[in-house]
Design an enzyme around this catalytic site. Structure first.
Site, short mmCIF file in Angstrom:
data_model
loop_
_atom_site.label_atom_id
_atom_site.label_comp_id
_atom_site.label_asym_id
_atom_site.label_seq_id
_atom_site.Cartn_x
_atom_site.Cartn_y
_atom_site.Cartn_z
N CYS A 74 42.55 36.67 41.44
CA CYS A 74 42.29 38.10 41.53
C CYS A 74 42.79 38.60 42.88
O CYS A 74 42.46 38.01 43.92
CB CYS A 74 40.79 38.37 41.39
SG CYS A 74 40.34 40.09 41.68
N CYS A 77 39.67 39.67 45.38
CA CYS A 77 38.72 38.74 46.01
C CYS A 77 39.22 37.30 46.08
O CYS A 77 38.51 36.43 46.55
CB CYS A 77 37.38 38.80 45.29
SG CYS A 77 37.45 38.23 43.57
N CYS A 122 37.40 41.03 36.78
CA CYS A 122 36.91 39.91 37.58
C CYS A 122 35.39 40.03 37.69
O CYS A 122 34.87 41.08 38.05
CB CYS A 122 37.57 39.96 38.96
SG CYS A 122 36.92 38.74 40.13
N CYS A 125 34.42 40.62 41.84
CA CYS A 125 34.61 41.91 42.51
C CYS A 125 34.69 43.08 41.55
O CYS A 125 34.82 44.23 41.97
CB CYS A 125 35.86 41.87 43.39
SG CYS A 125 37.43 41.89 42.49
N CYS A 145 45.75 40.05 28.27
CA CYS A 145 46.94 40.80 28.68
C CYS A 145 46.65 41.40 30.05
O CYS A 145 45.89 42.35 30.16
CB CYS A 145 47.22 41.87 27.63
SG CYS A 145 48.80 42.65 27.76
#
Length: 160
Positions: A74, A77, A122, A125, A145
């Site tokens: 991510c 984070c 995520c 975060c 996706c």
């Protein structure tokens, strides 16, 4: 003993609006930042996608053609979300995966296009990643996706 259980139920009931049950049950430590803090660490494009649930144009991500062995993290984070072993070419123009690491993805229903879709983000975060569909390859049948701007690729040689 019954008094402890009662207190636990009351506390959980009071905390529910502030902490998702999924995060509480999995003991996930959330990262909370203000919009100002996010804008300081993300580019405008990343902020638009990660924090405002935007979508990048298809076939624009440099990660579409990434074939090396590594992990996709991510961008907000740095939490590892996907292994390169779970990536495949879906032909949609966005980096696609058929599975993710455990306890790092959370979902919600999205009605932006009037028809319901499952958005995922995520779990750490709460940054928007993309949408999941039921047209992926075996063994999961899922297609995660992902917006490439929401991810960082880490080559296996450089992993912790």
């Amino acid at each position: 003993m019954k008094k402890r259980k009662f207190i636990k139920i009351i506390v959980l009931g009071l905390l529910t609006p502030f902490v998702t049950l999924q995060a509480f049950a999995q003991n996930i430590k959330k990262i909370i930042k203000s919009n100002k803090e996010w804008k300081e660490i993300l580019t405008n494009h990343q902020y638009y996608i990660l924090r405002q649930a935007g979508t990048e144009r298809p076939f624009t991500s440099h990660l579409n053609n990434e074939k090396r062995n590594g992990e996709y993290l991510c961008v907000g984070c740095k939490t590892p979300l996907f292994s390169s072993s779970k990536k495949y070419d879906s032909g949609t123009g966005w980096p696609s995966f058929f599975d993710h690491y455990p306890n790092v993805i959370a979902t919600k229903l999205d009605f932006k296009l009037l028809i319901p879709r499952t958005e995922y983000h995520c779990a750490i975060c709460e940054g928007h990643q993309g949408h999941v569909f039921d047209d992926g390859p075996k063994p999961t049948g899922k297609r995660y996706c992902n917006n490439g701007a929401s991810l960082i690729f880490k080559l296996k040689d450089y992993l912790r």
